[in-house]
Design an enzyme around this catalytic site. Structure first.
Site, PDB file in Angstrom:
ATOM      1  CB  SER A 166      -0.932   0.008   1.214  1.00 21.94           C
ATOM      2  OG  SER A 166      -0.187  -0.031   2.416  1.00 21.94           O
TER       3      SER A 166
ATOM      4  CG  HIS B  58      -3.705  -0.956  -1.882  1.00 19.70           C
ATOM      5  ND1 HIS B  58      -4.066   0.375  -1.828  1.00 19.70           N
ATOM      6  CD2 HIS B  58      -3.590  -1.372  -0.595  1.00 19.70           C
ATOM      7  CE1 HIS B  58      -4.153   0.755  -0.564  1.00 19.70           C
ATOM      8  NE2 HIS B  58      -3.869  -0.283   0.203  1.00 19.70           N
TER       9      HIS B  58
ATOM     10  CE  LYS C 238      -7.136   0.191   0.459  1.00 22.57           C
ATOM     11  NZ  LYS C 238      -8.085  -0.281   1.476  1.00 22.57           N
TER      12      LYS C 238
END
Length: 419
Positions: A211, A239, A269
């Site tokens: 990340s 991610h 995300k």
């Protein structure tokens, strides 16, 4: 790497003095002062919207925040595809609210399971090329519940895994063997040292995209080792979900879906919503439904969030937003590198390395003054002695936005003597 936050709890609502003859409370002032002395104290600065541009309010403590009048360019969010403001995603959330309700109302094992949850899980399983998926109220809850439910004797964990993985290993009471970051040879050595303990259950856990620095785990090599020793492999795609082949992650990009026991990720995300998921075999999902406490004892994911994530996943698979993101990433990385900044990594996360903490904080502040938000990442999120600004463009950033960002980095770097 996890951060050590402490908090007192006075259930009577009365203050707890530290000058009494006997005190069983918590004195937090010294801990906060130490954080501030080391430039590690964080404060909340709320924004008026989640998008490529926003207005921000100075940290206000307990007072109501007041946003300033200047709109700033946001280059530090995880809203990689810019879908939080996409009308299709918003319409899906509104429709779910109108038809199903604003919240699940209960644990999914009671009455909180809806057709919207099942639709999202079907899409996630299809994207992950697995039998089934299970949605949790957060990514943190997903990894906590899964590792605790499995109860491994030993977890082999990458040194740079997310704080949620570290905490999950602690909660599970597993012996945690930390191997060097993205180093399959070191993992092999540590597994070889324990291979005589054939009565142990082993779980290898890694992020796919890390990340902070945006580097990628050597998943194929980890698969080889897990198969060699009969261990299970769990990959956190937080991610990466939504950004690669057909809306999948690194697992799908590398064609490894059938070699990885547990895929997990977040909906918060690239998928512009809230929640987490685990994908794998039918047996795994049935087991987690019955044994994962963070699933059983949490209210189900809010239906609007589930519907928004499902639509965002569909958009990521059918729209050109992924292509637009990668064009922005490539351009920004190349220009920052040509400017003279150190920008390692290979994903949508662009770490700008400025290892002197004072310089990094000054750069972040100067960028903010010039209208660009790029957060400074400090220990314990990164190793001691290192600091970086985490730059993360979105698919919805325009060419003009990127030019603004680059001008700000150039001017601020020269002003501070970093270029």
């Amino acid at each position: 790497m996890s951060e050590d936050f402490s908090a007192g709890d006075d259930r009577t609502g009365s203050p707890r003095g530290t000058d009494s003859p006997t005190s069983h409370g918590f004195d937090l002032s010294d801990k906060l002062a130490e954080r501030e002395r080391r430039d590690l104290l964080r404060r909340l600065s709320p924004a008026n919207r989640v998008a490529e541009r926003a207005q921000f309010a100075p940290a206000a403590g307990s007072a109501l925040p007041v946003v300033d009048g200047e709109e700033r360019l946001v280059l530090g969010a995880n809203n990689y595809l810019g879908l939080t403001q996409d009308e299709r995603v918003q319409d899906a959330a509104v429709a779910a609210t109108e038809v199903v309700g604003t919240g699940a109302g209960a644990s999914r094992l009671v009455t909180g399971d809806t057709l919207i949850h099942r639709d999202l899980e079907h899409r996630l399983a299809e994207t992950s090329a697995t039998d089934r998926a299970l949605v949790f109220s957060s990514g943190y809850a997903a990894i906590q519940g899964t590792i605790s439910a499995l109860g491994p004797d030993v977890v082999f964990s990458d040194a740079n895994n997310h704080a949620s993985t570290i905490d999950a290993c602690r909660l599970a009471g597993a012996e945690t063997v930390v191997y060097d970051h993205c180093d399959a040879a070191d993992l092999a050595s540590r597994m070889r040292d324990r291979e005589q303990a054939d009565d142990e259950s082993w779980l290898v856990v890694t992020d796919s995209v890390f990340s902070v620095d945006g580097d990628i785990a050597p998943l194929a090599e980890l698969c080889d080792l897990a198969e060699q020793y009969g261990a299970w492999l769990m990959v956190d795609e937080a991610h990466a979900t939504g950004l690669y082949e057909d809306g999948g992650g690194i697992v799908q990009r590398e064609g490894l879906s059938d070699r990885i026991d547990i895929q997990m990720g977040t909906l918060s995300k690239a998928l512009a919503s809230q929640g987490g998921y685990v994908a794998g075999s039918d047996e795994l999902i049935e087991y987690l439904i019955n044994h994962a406490r963070s699933f059983a004892f949490s209210t189900g994911l809010a239906p609007p969030s589930a519907a928004a994530a499902a639509e965002a996943l569909h958009v990521s698979r059918t729209d050109d937003c992924r292509d637009r993101l990668w064009r922005n990433v490539e351009y920004l990385r190349e220009e920052l590198d040509d400017m003279g900044y150190r920008v390692p990594g290979e994903t949508q996360i662009i770490p700008v390395r400025v290892d002197d903490r004072t310089d990094a904080l000054a750069l972040g502040e100067e960028l903010y003054e010039q209208g660009v938000v790029a957060p400074v990442i400090r220990p314990p999120s990164v190793p001691e002695g290192t600091t970086r600004l985490r730059v993360a463009p979105m698919a919805t950033h325009s060419a003009s936005d990127l030019a603004t960002c680059l001008d700000a980095f150039r001017d601020a770097g020269r002003e501070l003597g970093l270029l």
